[in-house]
Every structure is written in C-alpha cells, then in structure tokens.
Design an enzyme around this catalytic site. Structure first.
Site, short mmCIF file in Angstrom:
data_model
loop_
_atom_site.label_atom_id
_atom_site.label_comp_id
_atom_site.label_asym_id
_atom_site.label_seq_id
_atom_site.Cartn_x
_atom_site.Cartn_y
_atom_site.Cartn_z
CG ASN A 184 54.67 41.76 -36.51
OD1 ASN A 184 55.21 42.74 -35.99
ND2 ASN A 184 54.46 41.67 -37.83
CE LYS A 210 51.12 43.13 -38.39
NZ LYS A 210 50.09 42.96 -39.40
CG HIS A 254 55.14 41.55 -42.13
ND1 HIS A 254 54.14 42.31 -42.70
CD2 HIS A 254 54.55 40.77 -41.20
CE1 HIS A 254 52.99 41.99 -42.12
NE2 HIS A 254 53.20 41.07 -41.21
CD GLU A 267 51.62 44.90 -41.99
OE1 GLU A 267 52.38 45.15 -41.04
OE2 GLU A 267 50.53 44.32 -41.84
CD GLU A 299 52.34 37.03 -41.31
OE1 GLU A 299 51.90 36.91 -40.16
OE2 GLU A 299 52.81 38.08 -41.75
N GLY A 311 45.01 41.21 -40.81
CA GLY A 311 44.22 42.30 -40.25
C GLY A 311 42.81 42.40 -40.81
CB SER A 352 42.64 37.02 -39.40
OG SER A 352 42.62 38.28 -40.05
P1 13P Z 1 46.92 39.97 -37.87
O1 13P Z 1 47.06 38.83 -36.88
O2 13P Z 1 46.57 41.26 -37.21
O3 13P Z 1 46.06 39.60 -39.01
O4 13P Z 1 48.41 40.19 -38.47
C1 13P Z 1 49.13 39.13 -38.94
C2 13P Z 1 50.52 39.58 -39.22
O5 13P Z 1 50.75 40.36 -40.12
C3 13P Z 1 51.59 39.08 -38.35
O6 13P Z 1 52.84 39.36 -38.86
#
Ligand code: 13P
Length: 253
Positions: free
Chosen positions: A11, A13, A98, A100, A168, A174, A214
């Site tokens: 992803n 983003k 997601h 976010e 997740e 992150g 992560s």
């Molecule tokens: P990271 O791998 O950067 O922690 O992000 C995970 C994520 O949100 C994938 O959708």
C-alpha cells in the site's frame, strides 16, 4: 503455514509519482529473475498511477490495486472515484476501511461495508482492513473491536474469492512496532473462527487474512509463518523494490 495462496500487497498510500515506475519495474524484474512460486503480489499505488502501472504490468506477476473508492457508480461526487473507474483503469482489488481512512475521513464500518460491496459490483476484490488502536489494546479490547469491525464492515456476500481481510493494529502502522507472534496468532485465529462460523469452512476458511503494520524483510518470515496469516499488507517497506522483494522472498522455501 497457511493453506491459502498468500498475498503480499504493498500500500503506497499518498506516495509516488510517475518516476516511481522505476521501482515497480525493479520489482517485476526481481520477481522474474528470482521467482517466488505460489505467492500473489500486488501494488496499490496512488490513483494517478493505477492506469500506467496496470499497463506496464499487463500479463506480469504484479497485480495493481487501489486504496479506496466511493460507494456509487457515478454521479455528482466531486473528487471521488468509483470502483468501476478503478476497474476501468486496471485495478483488480480495492483496499477499503484502512485505519487512515477511518481516522482521517471518519469512515464507519457501515460505509466500509458499502465500499466492499461497490468493489464487488465492479468485479474487484475488497481488501477489508480491521484493527484496534493502542488505547483499545491496552484495555484488552482487541478481539472485541476486531469482531465488531468484521461483523459490520464485512458484507454478507463475502467469499474466498471476492474478499481479503487485513488485520492492521493501528499502533503498529508506521511505528516500527509489531505485535508478538503469539498475539498475531491469537487475533488471526479468532478472525478465522468468526469467518468460518459466518461463511462456512470453504468460504470463511479460504478467505485470505493478511497481517499489516511495520512488516519488513527482517520480521516477515516469522510473521508469515503464523497459522492463518496468508500474507501481508505492507506500507513503507513496499516503496522500495529491494525492501519489498525481501518480504516476498520470506515465502521462499
Ligand atoms: P507500514 O508497513 O508502513 O507500517 O504500513 C502498514 C499499512 O498501513 C499498510 O496498509
């Protein structure tokens, strides 16, 4: 080890412009040179890159997915994009729900449920995200939160083919932090149980359950080895081909 064909999805983003096609090319080249059999690979770039990327990857080993969609086919919805448009651009799957989007755009489970159905309507796979916040985790609410999200965000028509679930934990995204292998095992087993109860052995058992948060080359092997972890949803470490290849090759026997 999972009995379902694993999916390792990146992803991106809100990262990447056209020049990022170089990394995509490196990824495809890496997979050609050093094939990892029996693993599906996907990149979900920003919407602007879906069409050029899907054209570049036509007939190749890397599928292209999207990160969100509107619930409707078309209409007066300035700035939004429909699942049909994403399918037309070459996407084969859409990430919905997601954390976010849940946090930054106040998306509810009910809306995510509609977005998953919109993905199916366009013939695409819905990758439905669930996961607890740090506060919820500290109060011991992880399984309750995830169960509630599954109940409300996963529509009744979910099958092994049209749906992927991504667990997740919000606090792991992150942050460089990951749950212990035991915790991932516990949550994924619970998710599997809920899905099998609701959709039966074949559909609920066949739905792929990704872990996200992560994931990197150094921890992928142990996370991917957990029962009921059928792959990964990767953020930061999917932006560079070498990092992402390191995660995919954790499936090499
Ligand atoms: P990271 O791998 O950067 O922690 O992000 C995970 C994520 O949100 C994938 O959708």
């Amino acid at each position: 080890m999972s009995k379902n064909t694993p999916l390792v999805a990146g992803n991106w983003k809100m990262n990447g412009q056209r020049e990022q096609a170089l990394e995509l090319g490196k990824l495809a080249e890496g997979l050609d040179k050093n094939p990892v059999e029996g693993v599906d690979v996907m990149i979900c770039p920003p919407t602007t890159l879906i069409m050029p990327f899907s054209e570049l990857m036509k007939g190749g080993k890397v599928a292209i997915g999207a990160q969100d969609c509107h619930t409707l086919v078309s209409g007066a919805n300035t700035g939004d994009i429909s699942a049909e448009m994403l399918a037309d651009a070459g996407a084969t799957a859409i990430i919905v729900g997601h954390s976010e989007r849940r946090a930054d755009h106040s998306e509810s489970d009910a809306l995510i449920n509609e977005k998953a159905q919109a993905s199916w309507r366009a013939g695409l796979v819905a990758i439905i995200c669930v996961g607890e916040t740090n506060g919820q985790r500290q109060y011991g609410l992880t399984l309750d939160v995830v169960r509630r999200q599954l109940k409300n965000a996963v529509p009744d028509g979910a099958t092994a083919k049209n749906t992927v679930i991504a667990y997740e934990p919000v606090w792991a995204i992150g942050s460089g932090l990951t749950p212990t292998v035991e915790d991932v095992d516990k949550v994924h087993n619970d998710i599997r149980k809920v899905l099998v109860e609701r959709f039966g052995d074949s559909e609920g058992g066949g739905m792929r359950l990704l872990y996200g948060g992560s994931v990197k080359a150094s921890n992928a092997k142990e996370l991917m080895a957990v029962e009921n972890v059928d792959g990964a949803l990767v953020g930061g470490a999917s932006l560079k081909a070498d990092d992402f290849l390191g995660i995919i090759t954790s499936y090499k026997s």
